[in-house]
Write an enzyme that holds these catalytic residues in place. Structure first.
Site, PDB file in Angstrom:
ATOM      1  N   TRP A  33       4.114  18.239  17.439  1.00 56.05           N
ATOM      2  CA  TRP A  33       5.169  17.345  18.044  1.00 56.05           C
ATOM      3  C   TRP A  33       4.794  16.205  19.067  1.00 56.05           C
ATOM      4  CZ3 TRP A  33       5.627  22.924  18.965  1.00 56.05           C
ATOM      5  CH2 TRP A  33       6.237  23.707  17.924  1.00 56.05           C
ATOM      6  N   HIS A  34       3.807  15.534  18.800  1.00 59.63           N
ATOM      7  CA  HIS A  34       3.479  14.455  19.718  1.00 59.63           C
ATOM      8  C   HIS A  34       3.259  13.131  18.901  1.00 59.63           C
ATOM      9  CE1 HIS A  34       0.598  17.713  22.272  1.00 59.63           C
ATOM     10  NE2 HIS A  34       1.828  17.721  22.104  1.00 59.63           N
ATOM     11  N   TYR A  35       4.150  13.082  18.146  1.00 54.87           N
ATOM     12  CA  TYR A  35       4.262  11.870  17.069  1.00 54.87           C
ATOM     13  C   TYR A  35       4.788  10.796  18.186  1.00 54.87           C
ATOM     14  CZ  TYR A  35       9.275  13.392  17.246  1.00 54.87           C
ATOM     15  OH  TYR A  35      10.491  13.869  17.621  1.00 54.87           O
TER      16      TYR A  35
END
Length: 579
Positions: free
Chosen positions: A513-515
């Site tokens: 979830w670090h896009y």
């Protein structure tokens, strides 16, 4: 090894960390400035309009409200009073909620990996695993930030939302295992980003309650701030006169009833609209407003305000890969607390699960960080992660013995990454997810970093420090083969015992979830985050990052909101001084 263990461990990969929520004792703060958008006037005027009350938008709004009138528009609701957000024990429940009112909106990239975007005041800080760590000093220098103001801004954030986590047996074993296998030195507890092994911060307090970016609104001047919930912005409005640059001067948004409202900037030099809608929302809104690749906008019948071909380009998502280790001993409920920061560009972290504490078999609905509901269904090939596959995995989970939930994961995240993709509109509906491609492992260096990270995980699992949490008869290759090939597969999988680590990385890729990306500094905005080619418009959020900062970006995104707010106030103060 018996078939029973194979079934339990393989399916547990899809459902690790089944946490039972408990009643939250946290009460909503008395934010007199927070209202439903249905109560807003049809037309209103402010010095600043901030689109997106997320990880950057909240600290930014709190800062600017000290001197100016600020409107903060958030498309989601309040995080307060929702134990699925507030309580550590309920982690994963919000991510697995697919209802229209969920604080999490699921999307599936064109790569086939299930992901999530926030739809709540506080943004991703309401949904994540809570790890808090600063960017490296090299990162700060590279992007050209003022180091002194960066440190002051981190400190401003940390006073309200960052804590030292309690170190229990599983996390301690992983930490000691990392040091034992050479990820040194042992840096102890620190928010700083340093090579070696460290214990980072967390946004969960000692009682297991989450503190989010929304808490930073406590710093706000109540008379200077208006926060509107369920305010879905459809378009930024521009004035275009002759050959002058387009000037952002207002926004159209709709409330929960679908009623249209308009908010305009007050007439005055320096007033601005600031987009803080996240790495998906910001490039999407820019395109919907007519700023983006001209041919793509025309294909959607959007009037082109500015042909800006780099909007939506260079999208990145850090790939994550993990190995599940069943434990002969009970393990604590823990999310990310320890990290090994390597010199080759991979970060090693860990999480552990619960033994259905206080729950019953009928309660098995939310399975936490590594689960089919949250999209971390690494046991099904990325392109096969369909709703039917997820339903099948959940059904499999329901009949599991609780032994499958004793244990945890050790994972690695690739730094950067170097591989990039792009984002495009699917429609003109701002509530619909855009199409996004991340191109995981497109660049060989990213794949090699994954391989090296998996090798470190193998060593940690076999370390003396970690030995009591591992069954002697389950070798690392066996664990990896089960991680990559569980009974919920729809298609035959590669046998990891006969394939490469490169194939393992490709087969088990997940998101952490670090896009980021899509509106980067230097291509879409300048170093002051002003949008190139238009006036009175900035973008301040993770969409402007070229690389994900630190081992987890949330601290830096919150810092950036404060940092840019202070810079904007300083610039205006200087410009208002008598010459």
């Amino acid at each position: 090894m018996g078939v029973g263990w194979w079934r339990l461990i393989g399916a547990a990969l899809a459902g690790m960390l089944f946490f039972h929520g408990f009643c939250s004792s946290e009460k909503a703060p008395n934010y007199t400035f927070m209202k439903q958008a249905t109560s807003a006037p049809y037309i209103s005027y402010y010095d600043y309009i901030i689109i997106g009350g997320g990880t950057a938008g909240c600290p930014l709004a709190a800062t600017l409200s000290q001197n100016y009138s600020v409107l903060l528009l958030e498309r989601g609701g309040s995080p307060y009073g929702n134990p699925n957000i507030t309580d550590l024990g309920a982690f994963g429940a919000a991510l697995s909620d697919l209802s229209p009112k969920s604080p999490s909106q699921r999307f599936i990239s064109e790569d086939g990996v299930i992901n999530a975007r926030a739809r709540v005041l506080g943004g991703g800080s309401c949904l994540n695993a809570g790890f808090y760590t600063r960017a490296s000093t090299d990162y700060v220098k590279e992007v050209g930030w003022d180091g002194r103001l960066v440190n002051e801004s981190y400190g401003w954030v940390e006073k309200l939302v960052a804590f030292e986590p309690p170190m229990k047996q599983w996390q301690t074993a992983v930490r000691d295992g990392l040091v034992e296998v050479g990820v040194v030195p042992n840096n102890g507890f620190t928010y700083d980003h340093m090579y070696g092994t460290k214990v980072g911060g967390t946004i969960f307090d000692a009682d297991g309650h989450r503190h989010t970016a929304a808490d930073l609104l406590e710093y706000a001047n109540p008379s200077g701030l208006t926060v509107l919930l369920h305010a879905n912005v459809h378009k930024i409005l521009f004035r275009i006169k002759g050959k002058a640059r387009p000037l952002a001067h207002g926004v159209n948004f709709r409330d929960a009833s679908g009623i249209k409202h308009k908010a305009y900037l007050k007439i005055g030099s320096g007033n601005e609209i600031i987009v803080s809608a996240g790495a998906l929302g910001s490039p999407q809104l820019m395109m919907l407003s007519g700023v983006g690749p001209a041919e793509h906008l025309k294909a959607h019948n959007i009037t082109v305000v500015l042909d800006q071909p780099m909007v939506g380009q260079r999208m990145s998502d850090n790939p994550m890969n993990a190995i599940f280790i069943p434990s002969p001993l009970p393990v604590e409920v823990s999310l990310i607390q320890v990290v090994g920061i390597t010199h080759f560009g991979s970060y090693i972290e860990a999480a552990s699960g619960a033994n259905f504490a206080g729950g019953s078999q009928s309660d098995k609905k939310d399975f936490g960080m590594f689960s089919p509901q949250t999209g971390q269904l690494s046991t099904v090939p990325p392109k096969q992660r369909t709703p039917e596959a997820i339903a099948k995995a959940v059904e499999t989970m329901s009949s599991l013995d609780e032994a499958a939930f004793k244990g945890g994961f050790i994972l690695e995240k690739v730094m950067g990454p170097i591989s990039t993709g792009h984002l495009e509109l699917r429609s003109r509906n701002p509530s619909e997810n855009p199409s996004v491609t991340f191109n995981y492992f497109k660049e060989p260096q990213d794949l090699q970093r994954c391989v090296e990270g998996i090798k470190i995980i193998e060593k940690v699992i076999d370390s003396t420090s970690f030995s009591k949490f591992k069954y002697d008869y389950l070798s690392v290759p066996t664990l990896m083969n089960m991680t990559a090939s569980s009974p919920v597969n729809l298609l035959p999988r590669h046998d990891n015992s006969s394939t490469s680590l490169e194939q393992y990385c490709k087969d088990t890729v997940m998101t952490i979830w670090h896009y980021h990306g899509g509106c980067q500094v230097g291509s879409v905005v300048d170093h002051d985050h002003k949008v190139l080619g238009v006036d009175a418009l900035r973008i301040i959020d993770g969409s402007t990052f070229n690389y994900s900062p630190g081992t987890n970006p949330q601290a830096t995104v919150m810092m950036l909101g404060r940092y840019m707010g202070v810079k904007i106030l300083s610039e205006r103060l200087a410009s208002d001084e008598p010459k």
